[in-house]
Write a protein that holds these residues in place. Structure first.
Motif, PDB file in Angstrom:
ATOM      1  N   GLY A 147      43.800  57.899  47.342  1.00  0.00           N
ATOM      2  CA  GLY A 147      43.420  58.314  48.701  1.00  0.00           C
ATOM      3  C   GLY A 147      42.241  59.259  48.735  1.00  0.00           C
ATOM      4  N   LEU A 148      41.687  59.619  47.573  1.00  0.00           N
ATOM      5  CA  LEU A 148      40.533  60.528  47.572  1.00  0.00           C
ATOM      6  C   LEU A 148      39.264  59.794  47.175  1.00  0.00           C
ATOM      7  N   ILE A 149      38.145  60.219  47.749  1.00  0.00           N
ATOM      8  CA  ILE A 149      36.832  59.693  47.369  1.00  0.00           C
ATOM      9  C   ILE A 149      36.156  60.759  46.515  1.00  0.00           C
ATOM     10  N   THR A 150      35.798  60.387  45.301  1.00  0.00           N
ATOM     11  CA  THR A 150      35.170  61.370  44.400  1.00  0.00           C
ATOM     12  C   THR A 150      33.768  60.945  43.964  1.00  0.00           C
ATOM     13  N   ALA A 151      33.385  59.694  44.268  1.00  0.00           N
ATOM     14  CA  ALA A 151      32.052  59.207  43.869  1.00  0.00           C
ATOM     15  C   ALA A 151      31.069  59.398  45.016  1.00  0.00           C
ATOM     16  N   ALA A 152      29.917  59.981  44.694  1.00  0.00           N
ATOM     17  CA  ALA A 152      28.924  60.284  45.733  1.00  0.00           C
ATOM     18  C   ALA A 152      28.374  59.019  46.394  1.00  0.00           C
ATOM     19  N   ASP A 153      28.470  57.856  45.713  1.00  0.00           N
ATOM     20  CA  ASP A 153      27.903  56.632  46.291  1.00  0.00           C
ATOM     21  C   ASP A 153      28.981  55.706  46.871  1.00  0.00           C
ATOM     22  N   ASP A 154      30.168  56.209  47.113  1.00  0.00           N
ATOM     23  CA  ASP A 154      31.227  55.368  47.680  1.00  0.00           C
ATOM     24  C   ASP A 154      30.796  54.883  49.074  1.00  0.00           C
ATOM     25  N   PRO A 155      30.812  53.553  49.316  1.00  0.00           N
ATOM     26  CA  PRO A 155      30.371  53.046  50.640  1.00  0.00           C
ATOM     27  C   PRO A 155      31.146  53.647  51.813  1.00  0.00           C
ATOM     28  N   LEU A 156      32.367  54.084  51.587  1.00  0.00           N
ATOM     29  CA  LEU A 156      33.134  54.658  52.704  1.00  0.00           C
ATOM     30  C   LEU A 156      32.517  55.957  53.214  1.00  0.00           C
ATOM     31  N   LEU A 157      31.648  56.563  52.416  1.00  0.00           N
ATOM     32  CA  LEU A 157      30.971  57.774  52.879  1.00  0.00           C
ATOM     33  C   LEU A 157      29.858  57.443  53.885  1.00  0.00           C
ATOM     34  N   ARG A 158      29.523  56.156  54.019  1.00  0.00           N
ATOM     35  CA  ARG A 158      28.470  55.764  54.969  1.00  0.00           C
ATOM     36  C   ARG A 158      29.021  55.497  56.357  1.00  0.00           C
ATOM     37  N   VAL A 159      30.337  55.534  56.529  1.00  0.00           N
ATOM     38  CA  VAL A 159      30.913  55.245  57.845  1.00  0.00           C
ATOM     39  C   VAL A 159      31.748  56.424  58.344  1.00  0.00           C
ATOM     40  N   VAL A 160      31.666  56.645  59.642  1.00  0.00           N
ATOM     41  CA  VAL A 160      32.553  57.616  60.290  1.00  0.00           C
ATOM     42  C   VAL A 160      33.212  56.910  61.469  1.00  0.00           C
ATOM     43  N   ALA A 161      34.425  57.295  61.765  1.00  0.00           N
ATOM     44  CA  ALA A 161      35.141  56.667  62.881  1.00  0.00           C
ATOM     45  C   ALA A 161      36.217  57.615  63.361  1.00  0.00           C
ATOM     46  N   CYS A 162      36.363  57.691  64.680  1.00  0.00           N
ATOM     47  CA  CYS A 162      37.465  58.470  65.240  1.00  0.00           C
ATOM     48  C   CYS A 162      38.746  57.657  65.098  1.00  0.00           C
ATOM     49  N   ILE A 163      39.824  58.176  65.604  1.00  0.00           N
ATOM     50  CA  ILE A 163      41.096  57.465  65.438  1.00  0.00           C
ATOM     51  C   ILE A 163      41.157  56.208  66.303  1.00  0.00           C
ATOM     52  N   GLY A 164      40.423  56.180  67.428  1.00  0.00           N
ATOM     53  CA  GLY A 164      40.366  54.982  68.270  1.00  0.00           C
ATOM     54  C   GLY A 164      41.721  54.574  68.826  1.00  0.00           C
ATOM     55  N   ALA A 165      41.769  53.339  69.357  1.00  0.00           N
ATOM     56  CA  ALA A 165      43.037  52.813  69.888  1.00  0.00           C
ATOM     57  C   ALA A 165      43.892  52.292  68.724  1.00  0.00           C
ATOM     58  N   PRO A 166      45.189  52.415  68.781  1.00  0.00           N
ATOM     59  CA  PRO A 166      45.970  52.956  69.889  1.00  0.00           C
ATOM     60  C   PRO A 166      46.279  54.446  69.727  1.00  0.00           C
ATOM     61  N   GLY A 167      45.834  55.074  68.624  1.00  0.00           N
ATOM     62  CA  GLY A 167      46.199  56.476  68.377  1.00  0.00           C
ATOM     63  C   GLY A 167      45.680  57.411  69.448  1.00  0.00           C
ATOM     64  N   CYS A 168      44.480  57.115  69.988  1.00  0.00           N
ATOM     65  CA  CYS A 168      43.925  57.944  71.059  1.00  0.00           C
ATOM     66  C   CYS A 168      44.097  57.210  72.382  1.00  0.00           C
ATOM     67  N   ALA A 169      44.611  57.922  73.356  1.00  0.00           N
ATOM     68  CA  ALA A 169      44.893  57.298  74.651  1.00  0.00           C
ATOM     69  C   ALA A 169      43.614  56.786  75.329  1.00  0.00           C
ATOM     70  N   GLN A 170      42.467  57.370  74.979  1.00  0.00           N
ATOM     71  CA  GLN A 170      41.220  56.934  75.613  1.00  0.00           C
ATOM     72  C   GLN A 170      40.534  55.797  74.865  1.00  0.00           C
TER      73      GLN A 170
END
Ligand code: SF4
Length: 382
Positions: A277-300
């Motif tokens: 569950g941890l990212i330790t590599a500086a070039d991990d592609p997941l570091l290029r994306v950000v996302a809020c919790i979105g639906a359905p976790g956020c009511a909006q």
């Protein structure tokens, strides 16, 4: 046309949690961003017991428990108070909006000023400019928090002078440990006197700053990547979200310092941990994306976010950043990103280049499949 997202104008705290689609969001403003192993272990246990077992790192360096049943909030607060993680009252919690560079050393200016500002908040001496008004204490050799949201900052000039800075101004005021907090309070009062709620709006009016803001600020570093640093090991987790078990495992490695980059510094760790569950590599592609919790976790939320961002990470070009937002509010990335996808309905997204989630889209109504092929073509383009 869909309704605009509700702008609440305040951030959740622990004493004033926010109701979301999956229960209460209880946000901890961890003093100086540092959890002792006992505190981290305790929070992990409470996240599983009172919440849904998921913990979020916020872009202000806070830690939030999700999915808390409102009927059990009081019991959770009592348990967090026993861990010394709760302010004496809601007013103090709201004003103690202080972000700190994780690279501080005991006794240095960052350490000193963070404690002094916290003491001022506890004494109710920090002006109540607005719910989101905050401070960044970033007095290492070169700033590391300039890309992170704050109104008033402590930095160091290229020549090594301690500076008081305000968002939107390129010059700061030289201060000492003895004058820093008093001058910061006066600066916050100046913002309030301009009739606005945020410092950037005050400087944008062109009103003359108080005297003494004549020392050039130095450019800061970019956001530090996961890796080893003199202060310890910096690790990330996808979307800043981790399971309570991951926090419990991290607690066994040392004290933890929370960062506004949704990363955690394991204080003094000589090597990077090998934990699920941890990212330790500086070039991990997941570091290029950000996302809020979105639906359905956020009511909006109008659509799903993190699953899509995870699937698209591999097609985002190196050096680019993709923001997938559940609605136009854009909580996960308040500033412009290279690519933004704003959900407008289930399986429908607007695409924005170089803008925020609420900007006028360049393409509308895209499906996840068309987005992937569009990004692939952009990545292949010469
Ligand atoms: S941006 Fe995301 S987290 Fe923020 S209100 Fe919209 S759906 Fe919710």
């Amino acid at each position: 046309m869909s309704a605009a997202p509700a702008i609440k104008g305040w951030c959740p705290g622990a004493l004033r949690p926010m109701l979301s689609g999956d229960g209460l969001v209880v946000r901890l403003r961890v003093p100086q961003g540092r959890l002792t192993p006992a505190q981290a272990r305790g929070v992990a246990g409470l996240g599983a017991r009172y919440g849904n077992g998921m913990l979020d790192l916020s872009n202000r360096g806070n830690l939030q428990l999700r999915g808390v049943d409102p009927a059990r909030h009081e019991g959770l607060i009592d348990a967090l108070r026993a861990l010394a993680l709760i302010d004496v009252d809601e007013r103090t919690e709201r004003r103690r909006n202080i972000m700190v560079s994780p690279f501080w050393q005991a006794g240095d200016d960052t350490d000193f000023l963070c404690q002094a500002l916290s003491a001022a908040a506890q004494a109710h001496a920090l002006p109540d400019v607005s719910a989101k008004f905050g401070y960044a204490v970033d007095a290492g050799p070169q700033p590391v928090l300039q890309a992170d949201p704050a109104d008033i900052r402590f930095e160091r000039s290229a020549g090594g002078q301690l500076l008081l800075c305000i968002e939107g101004a390129v010059r700061g005021k030289p201060v000492t440990r003895a004058t820093a907090v008093t001058d910061a309070i006066a600066l916050a009062e100046w913002v309030r006197a301009q009739g606005v709620t945020r410092a950037a709006r005050a400087t944008a009016t062109g009103a003359p700053l108080p005297a003494g803001f004549d020392c050039p600020r130095q450019a800061g570093q970019g956001t530090p990547a996961p890796g080893l640093y003199p202060a310890g090991a910096l690790v990330a987790c996808a979307f800043g979200q981790m399971e309570a078990e991951t926090l419990a495992a991290l607690a066994e490695l040392g004290p933890l310092r929370l960062t506004p980059w949704r990363r955690v510094l394991i204080e003094g760790a000589p090597r990077l941990p090998d934990l699920a569950g941890l990212i330790t590599a500086a070039d991990d592609p997941l570091l290029r994306v950000v996302a809020c919790i979105g639906a359905p976790g956020c009511a909006q939320g109008r659509g799903e976010t993190r699953g899509l961002a995870r699937r698209l990470a591999a097609v985002v070009s190196k050096g680019q950043r993709l923001h997938v937002s559940g609605c136009a509010k854009g909580c996960a990335a308040p500033r412009a990103t290279d690519l933004t996808l704003t959900a407008t309905a289930p399986e429908r997204y607007d695409l924005i280049h170089d803008g925020r989630a609420d900007a006028i889209p360049d393409m509308r109504g895209l499906t996840p499949a068309t987005i992937a092929s569009h990004l692939r073509k952009s990545a292949d383009a010469p």
